[in-house]
Design an enzyme around this catalytic site. Structure first.
Site, mmCIF file in Angstrom:
data_model
loop_
_atom_site.group_PDB
_atom_site.id
_atom_site.type_symbol
_atom_site.label_atom_id
_atom_site.label_comp_id
_atom_site.label_asym_id
_atom_site.label_seq_id
_atom_site.Cartn_x
_atom_site.Cartn_y
_atom_site.Cartn_z
ATOM 1 N N ASN A 1 0.813 -1.218 0.000
ATOM 2 C CA ASN A 1 0.000 0.000 0.000
ATOM 3 C C ASN A 1 0.853 1.278 0.000
ATOM 4 O OD1 ASN A 1 -2.239 1.605 0.105
ATOM 5 N ND2 ASN A 1 -2.906 0.976 2.146
ATOM 6 N N HIS B 1 -14.803 -5.980 11.570
ATOM 7 C CA HIS B 1 -14.252 -4.672 11.947
ATOM 8 C C HIS B 1 -15.410 -3.705 12.204
ATOM 9 C CE1 HIS B 1 -11.174 -1.416 11.658
ATOM 10 N NE2 HIS B 1 -12.179 -0.715 11.164
ATOM 11 N N ARG C 1 -13.485 -6.726 15.870
ATOM 12 C CA ARG C 1 -12.551 -5.687 16.304
ATOM 13 C C ARG C 1 -13.330 -4.388 16.489
ATOM 14 N NH1 ARG C 1 -7.310 -4.653 12.603
ATOM 15 N NH2 ARG C 1 -8.717 -3.521 11.230
ATOM 16 N N TYR D 1 -7.695 6.244 13.433
ATOM 17 C CA TYR D 1 -7.450 5.032 12.667
ATOM 18 C C TYR D 1 -8.632 4.063 12.775
ATOM 19 C CZ TYR D 1 -6.398 0.273 11.717
ATOM 20 O OH TYR D 1 -6.522 -0.992 11.233
ATOM 21 N N ASP E 1 -7.210 -2.656 17.726
ATOM 22 C CA ASP E 1 -5.944 -2.337 17.054
ATOM 23 C C ASP E 1 -5.446 -0.972 17.539
ATOM 24 O OD1 ASP E 1 -3.821 -2.021 15.350
ATOM 25 O OD2 ASP E 1 -4.955 -2.315 13.489
ATOM 26 N N HIS F 1 -2.596 0.217 16.584
ATOM 27 C CA HIS F 1 -1.843 0.718 15.426
ATOM 28 C C HIS F 1 -0.515 1.356 15.850
ATOM 29 C CE1 HIS F 1 -2.015 1.744 11.041
ATOM 30 N NE2 HIS F 1 -2.739 0.640 11.076
ATOM 31 N N GLU G 1 -4.003 -5.566 19.406
ATOM 32 C CA GLU G 1 -3.175 -5.622 18.191
ATOM 33 C C GLU G 1 -2.201 -4.446 18.147
ATOM 34 O OE1 GLU G 1 -5.615 -6.199 14.741
ATOM 35 O OE2 GLU G 1 -4.252 -5.038 13.479
ATOM 36 N N GLU H 1 1.958 -7.326 11.316
ATOM 37 C CA GLU H 1 1.487 -7.025 9.962
ATOM 38 C C GLU H 1 2.535 -6.303 9.128
ATOM 39 O OE1 GLU H 1 -2.072 -4.789 11.138
ATOM 40 O OE2 GLU H 1 -1.228 -3.053 10.134
ATOM 41 N N ARG I 1 0.877 -11.811 13.169
ATOM 42 C CA ARG I 1 -0.081 -11.315 12.176
ATOM 43 C C ARG I 1 0.527 -11.083 10.790
ATOM 44 N NH1 ARG I 1 -4.384 -9.040 12.250
ATOM 45 N NH2 ARG I 1 -3.541 -7.093 11.441
ATOM 46 N N HIS J 1 -2.672 -10.722 8.779
ATOM 47 C CA HIS J 1 -3.235 -9.411 8.431
ATOM 48 C C HIS J 1 -4.231 -9.595 7.276
ATOM 49 C CE1 HIS J 1 -2.078 -5.147 6.805
ATOM 50 N NE2 HIS J 1 -3.175 -5.094 7.520
ATOM 51 N N ASP K 1 -6.159 -3.821 1.686
ATOM 52 C CA ASP K 1 -5.055 -3.438 0.803
ATOM 53 C C ASP K 1 -4.240 -4.666 0.384
ATOM 54 O OD1 ASP K 1 -3.628 -3.966 3.114
ATOM 55 O OD2 ASP K 1 -3.182 -1.867 3.527
ATOM 56 N N GLU L 1 -8.326 -11.764 10.320
ATOM 57 C CA GLU L 1 -8.950 -10.450 10.127
ATOM 58 C C GLU L 1 -9.737 -10.479 8.825
ATOM 59 O OE1 GLU L 1 -6.113 -7.279 9.627
ATOM 60 O OE2 GLU L 1 -7.657 -5.814 9.186
ATOM 61 N N TRP M 1 1.726 6.465 12.362
ATOM 62 C CA TRP M 1 0.323 6.394 11.923
ATOM 63 C C TRP M 1 -0.268 5.074 12.308
ATOM 64 C CZ3 TRP M 1 -2.261 3.276 8.233
ATOM 65 C CH2 TRP M 1 -3.641 3.565 8.165
HETATM 66 C C1 GCO Z 1 -5.143 -3.781 9.907
HETATM 67 C C2 GCO Z 1 -4.060 -2.844 9.539
HETATM 68 C C3 GCO Z 1 -4.382 -1.979 8.386
HETATM 69 C C4 GCO Z 1 -3.167 -1.164 7.954
HETATM 70 C C5 GCO Z 1 -3.098 -1.075 6.474
HETATM 71 C C6 GCO Z 1 -1.993 -0.220 5.957
HETATM 72 O O1 GCO Z 1 -5.062 -4.262 11.008
HETATM 73 O O2 GCO Z 1 -6.013 -4.059 9.094
HETATM 74 O O3 GCO Z 1 -3.597 -2.147 10.653
HETATM 75 O O4 GCO Z 1 -5.472 -1.207 8.703
HETATM 76 O O5 GCO Z 1 -3.223 0.086 8.481
HETATM 77 O O6 GCO Z 1 -3.014 -2.371 5.974
HETATM 78 O O7 GCO Z 1 -1.957 -0.223 4.575
HETATM 79 MG MG MG Z 2 -3.561 -3.579 12.265
#
Ligand code: GCO
Ligand code: MG
Length: 407
Positions: A37, A122, A147, A159, A212, A214, A238, A264, A285, A314, A318, A341, A407
């Site tokens: 991505n 999600h 989630r 996020y 998550d 993140h 996560e 991930e 993941r 993961h 994307d 997921e 991020w």
């Molecule tokens: C998730 C991930 C995604 C990522 C993304 C980045 O758990 O699904 O954190 O949301 O942010 O794949 O491109």
């Molecule tokens: Mg994630």
């Protein structure tokens, strides 16, 4: 049999995907996903310039040797660009082997360890109430795990939430420059436990819950969050903290019994080695696309199993349907599979459907896959050509004082 031609496609049926097609002299072909991505063209160039010339004429059955050749043989090992490229080759070769054998890939891995693949949905919203309404809808659809991601008051563009645009951020396909979003750890930590308190109050403890972070917290902040969430018995937390410093996870572990999931953005087993051997995590993941393919992920799973760590690949949108299908074959086999997921198959997205078809279905909380030989995915080149690549970035995050953050 030998590899006659290899093609790379970068298309944007709703969002950008990098697709690899390996064609043999006997006309059998295999498909692989190389999507990274926001860096799609880098992987496409790596494939075109550096990988494909080395594949022509090789025996596609030599999956292991080709993987070693592309990994060890390159000298410049690891990294997301290299590993996504190698992964696509590996997936495509497993696809070919399955087609030649007339067997789905999971049969080549060793057969089914379970009847269905448990998936987590999600749920998200702009308020706790909205998020919990969304959770209720997932429970009604039969999900066993969900989630929860909720907009944090005062932090625009949290996020995992839809925001004003009402489209999931990973589906956006034209972000010519990265958008910027604010972050405040204290606002976050003061809010999230209440989301889970209300979730348990409203729906009880039967539904598995995941969250998550993140990678926004330091290890000690993550430990605090873990302790605050312990009463709500999450399936896992996560990415509580970035794992660049793997020792940080020992700090989290020493303070809380909340199960932890990470991986991930990992590309090889080396990224997870210390986390695994120190038993600092509970779920790994790493995806097949970003972890270098089915061949190394199988090894990661076996290594993790020795430490009672389960696989939870993961599954963001994307990753292309080719990767989702590869995950299904892997998950139905892996003895230490945990949960997948699942953001949907993109079936609501007509463009995506016109480009990819896949063998997956969802029922009563489980993903099922058919018995088509190979990975069971089809890719429509003519349709893909209609949807040109669009440069697009993930957002970046800054603390409220302007400091750049994860991020
Ligand atoms: C998730 C991930 C995604 C990522 C993304 C980045 O758990 O699904 O954190 O949301 O942010 O794949 O491109
Ligand atoms: Mg994630």
């Amino acid at each position: 049999m030998n590899i006659k031609e290899v093609k790379v496609f970068v298309s944007c049926p709703g969002r950008n995907f990098v697709t690899l097609k390996i064609i043999t002299d006997e006309g059998i072909y295999g498909l692989g996903d190389a999507t990274l991505n926001g860096r799609e063209k880098a992987v496409a160039a790596y494939l075109e310039e550096h990988v494909i010339p080395c594949l022509i004429g090789r025996d596609p059955h030599q999956i292991e040797d080709i993987w070693q050749y592309l990994y060890k043989g390159a000298y410049w090992r690891r990294g997301p660009v290299t590993m996504a490229a190698i992964a696509a080759v590996d997936m495509a070769l497993w696809d070919i082997k399955g087609k030649v054998a007339g067997l789905p890939v999971y049969q080549l891995l060793g057969g089914k360890s379970r009847a269905g693949i448990t998936a987590y949905g999600h749920a998200n919203g702009n308020t706790i109430e909205e998020t919990l309404d969304s959770l209720g809808q997932f429970i009604d659809q039969g999900y066993k795990a969900v989630r929860l991601q909720c907009a944090i008051p005062g932090l625009a563009g949290t996020y995992g939430t839809l925001g004003d645009k009402k489209d999931y951020f990973e589906l956006q396909s034209d972000r010519p420059l990265p958008p910027e979003q604010p972050w405040s750890t204290s606002k976050y930590l003061n809010f999230i436990p209440e989301l889970f308190r209300q979730a348990r109050q409203r729906y009880g403890y039967d539904i598995g819950l995941v969250h998550d972070v993140h990678s926004r917290l330091s290890p000690i902040e993550a430990a605090q969050l873990g302790k605050l969430l312990e009463p709500y018995k999450l399936m896992f937390l996560e990415d509580p903290s970035p794992a660049d410093n793997q020792e940080g996870y020992k700090t989290i572990r020493n303070h809380t019994t909340i199960p932890l999931a990470i991986g991930e953005i990992f590309n090889t087993v080396w990224d997870a080695k210390d986390l695994i051997t120190s038993q600092s995590i509970d779920y790994l993941r790493t995806s097949i696309t970003h972890g270098g393919g089915i061949t190394p992920l199988r090894r990661m799973a076996d290594f993790a199993a020795m430490y009672d760590i389960r696989m939870a690949p993961h599954g963001a949108p994307d990753l292309s349907p080719i990767c989702h299908a590869a995950h299904a074959h892997f998950n139905i086999w892996a003895p230490n599979f945990g949960v997948q997921e699942f953001i949907g198959f993109g079936n609501e997205n007509e463009k995506l459907n016109s480009v990819f078809s896949h063998p997956l279905s969802f029922k009563d909380g489980y993903i099922h896959l058919g018995d088509k030989p190979g990975l069971g995915v089809e890719f429509n080149e003519a349709e893909a050509a209609k949807y040109k690549y669009k440069r697009s970035y993930l957002p970046v995050t800054r603390l409220e004082d302007g400091t750049l953050w994860y991020w």
